[in-house]
Motif scaffolding. Structure first.
Motif, PDB file in Angstrom:
ATOM      1  N   TRP A 274       0.851  -1.186   0.000  1.00 35.70           N
ATOM      2  CA  TRP A 274       0.000   0.000   0.000  1.00 35.70           C
ATOM      3  C   TRP A 274       0.891   1.242   0.000  1.00 35.70           C
ATOM      4  CZ3 TRP A 274      -0.248   2.678   4.950  1.00 35.70           C
ATOM      5  CH2 TRP A 274      -1.101   3.796   4.951  1.00 35.70           C
ATOM      6  N   PRO A 275       0.576   2.256  -0.821  1.00 39.30           N
ATOM      7  CA  PRO A 275       1.419   3.466  -0.886  1.00 39.30           C
ATOM      8  C   PRO A 275       1.243   4.326   0.365  1.00 39.30           C
ATOM      9  CG  PRO A 275      -0.479   3.696  -2.343  1.00 39.30           C
ATOM     10  CD  PRO A 275      -0.519   2.292  -1.819  1.00 39.30           C
ATOM     11  N   PHE A 276       2.220   4.305   1.225  1.00 42.03           N
ATOM     12  CA  PHE A 276       2.158   5.028   2.499  1.00 42.03           C
ATOM     13  C   PHE A 276       2.447   6.511   2.295  1.00 42.03           C
ATOM     14  CE2 PHE A 276       4.288   6.468   6.453  1.00 42.03           C
ATOM     15  CZ  PHE A 276       3.252   6.231   7.347  1.00 42.03           C
ATOM     16  N   PRO A 277       1.606   7.412   2.830  1.00 38.90           N
ATOM     17  CA  PRO A 277       1.840   8.867   2.693  1.00 38.90           C
ATOM     18  C   PRO A 277       2.949   9.320   3.642  1.00 38.90           C
ATOM     19  CG  PRO A 277      -0.159   8.470   3.942  1.00 38.90           C
ATOM     20  CD  PRO A 277       0.323   7.117   3.495  1.00 38.90           C
ATOM     21  N   LEU A 278       4.165   9.063   3.259  1.00 33.89           N
ATOM     22  CA  LEU A 278       5.311   9.209   4.151  1.00 33.89           C
ATOM     23  C   LEU A 278       5.579  10.669   4.522  1.00 33.89           C
ATOM     24  CD1 LEU A 278       7.633   7.845   5.626  1.00 33.89           C
ATOM     25  CD2 LEU A 278       8.936   7.916   3.493  1.00 33.89           C
ATOM     26  N   ALA A 279       5.659  11.540   3.513  1.00 37.01           N
ATOM     27  CA  ALA A 279       6.011  12.938   3.794  1.00 37.01           C
ATOM     28  C   ALA A 279       4.974  13.595   4.707  1.00 37.01           C
ATOM     29  CB  ALA A 279       6.148  13.703   2.488  1.00 37.01           C
ATOM     30  N   LYS A 280       3.695  13.353   4.428  1.00 39.76           N
ATOM     31  CA  LYS A 280       2.632  13.933   5.249  1.00 39.76           C
ATOM     32  C   LYS A 280       2.696  13.396   6.677  1.00 39.76           C
ATOM     33  CE  LYS A 280      -2.396  14.543   5.403  1.00 39.76           C
ATOM     34  NZ  LYS A 280      -3.669  14.327   4.664  1.00 39.76           N
ATOM     35  N   SER A 281       2.959  12.114   6.800  1.00 39.36           N
ATOM     36  CA  SER A 281       3.014  11.504   8.128  1.00 39.36           C
ATOM     37  C   SER A 281       4.172  12.072   8.934  1.00 39.36           C
ATOM     38  CB  SER A 281       3.156   9.982   7.997  1.00 39.36           C
ATOM     39  OG  SER A 281       2.045   9.441   7.331  1.00 39.36           O
ATOM     40  N   PHE A 282       5.315  12.272   8.272  1.00 34.58           N
ATOM     41  CA  PHE A 282       6.465  12.852   8.959  1.00 34.58           C
ATOM     42  C   PHE A 282       6.193  14.295   9.376  1.00 34.58           C
ATOM     43  CE2 PHE A 282      10.275  15.529   8.527  1.00 34.58           C
ATOM     44  CZ  PHE A 282      10.992  15.050   9.621  1.00 34.58           C
TER      45      PHE A 282
END
Length: 347
Positions: A274-282
């Motif tokens: 699943w494509p994790f929203p990494l930048a937003k989560s950080f």
């Protein structure tokens, strides 16, 4: 004996099968008096879980009477009425000692083939074999109905696990994505745990109405953010529970949570990636977690809430059928014409 048997992708049927026997010293045989049909069972028969094979008996929620025990069983005797976890655990490994029974190396999940451990026939049958019975089973106490015990074994334990894993604080705003039985029970659990408000997000107006009638706010997915903003001055929910088990709804949770908020998924996921929203989560310091209901660990606390009247999970049960109508109940649950069905093999 009669049982509901997986035939192949999308199909189950009532069949006559050989009854189980005691195979290990820790086994018990339970005559099933009530079995549940769960959303996870829909994943099973849809073929979403790779470990299921034709001929497997379905179902992982049940209560009944002990009719035989192995030589190593010490907590139960013939004639005891019992409830069960939806999976087995040994009770004495390091995982079990910590209360993390799902991680036990002897775990087997009833009625799901080899998807989560060794294959173990399910409970939509007249008799079910229960390995590691001393850990897996619990005595059914006065003040807890059969329907409540069924739900404690999985759906309620899962809903409560979402709230527990999400570290909900009194007064916080929680959003629950999905108005099926797990989502509704997560809502009731959050209310019992002191949530300031619970918003159930669900496309079905029937299920939204059910949520409203049972203490929640409810909204469609398209209007969810607006309602949450009105409750939080535009910040977003403190905790979002994803109770569907789909990549799209898990992605949607990130649009509803506040900065430094928490997302907990308790839906049964089968998608490998699943494509994790990494930048937003950080940037927003988000926390994402997953939880699986462990009724072995949670049973004492949830039984107390049930028997004292604080929490009534049985409100979600809206269909009770015999074996003859079980296949139709599966179809009605898939079509969302019902919320939760239970099977009485004696009917």
């Amino acid at each position: 004996m009669r049982a509901i048997v997986y035939q192949g992708r999308g199909t189950v049927a009532l069949q006559d099968v050989a009854p189980p026997q005691v195979e290990q010293p820790g086994d018990a045989l339970v005559r099933v008096e009530l079995a549940g049909i769960c959303g996870t069972d829909l994943h099973v028969i849809a073929g979403d879980l790779a470990g299921i094979r034709p001929g497997a008996i379905i179902g992982h929620e049940f209560v009944g009477e002990v009719i035989a025990v192995g030589a190593a069983v010490t907590r139960f005797k013939v004639g005891n009425r019992v409830m069960s976890s939806d999976f087995t655990a040994c009770g004495h490994c390091r995982w079990c000692d910590r209360g993390d029974h799902w991680e036990c190396h002897e775990r087997a999940f009833f009625g799901t083939g080899t998807s989560f451990g060794p294959a173990l026939h399910g409970a939509q049958a007249e008799i079910v074999r229960v390995p590691n019975a001393d850990t897996t089973l619990g005595l059914l106490p006065k003040g807890c109905s059969d329907e409540a015990a069924i739900l404690l074994g999985d759906n309620l334990a899962t809903g409560w696990a979402a709230v527990e894993r999400g570290a909900l604080l009194p007064g916080e705003i929680i959003a629950v994505i999905g108005g099926g039985s797990v989502g509704q029970l997560a809502s009731l659990s959050a209310q019992a745990a002191g949530a300031g408000a619970v918003v159930v997000i669900e496309p079905s107006e029937t299920r939204r109405a059910f949520a409203r009638a049972n203490g929640s706010l409810a909204t469609s997915p398209s209007e969810a953010r607006s309602l949450i903003d009105s409750l939080t001055d535009g910040e977003g929910a403190d905790l979002v529970v994803e109770a569907v088990g789909a990549a799209v709804t898990l992605t949607g949770a990130f649009d509803l949570v506040r900065k430094r908020g928490r997302i907990i998924s308790v839906g049964a996921h089968a998608t490998e990636s699943w494509p994790f929203p990494l930048a937003k989560s950080f940037a927003n310091e988000l926390t994402l977690g997953f939880a699986i209901g462990d009724s072995i660990r949670l049973r004492p606390r949830l039984l107390s809430l049930i028997t004292t009247g604080v929490l009534d999970p049985t409100v979600v049960v809206d269909r009770r059928v015999g074996f003859a109508d079980a296949v139709q109940a599966y179809a009605d649950l898939k079509a969302q014409r019902i919320l939760k069905a239970v099977i009485d093999p004696r009917i």
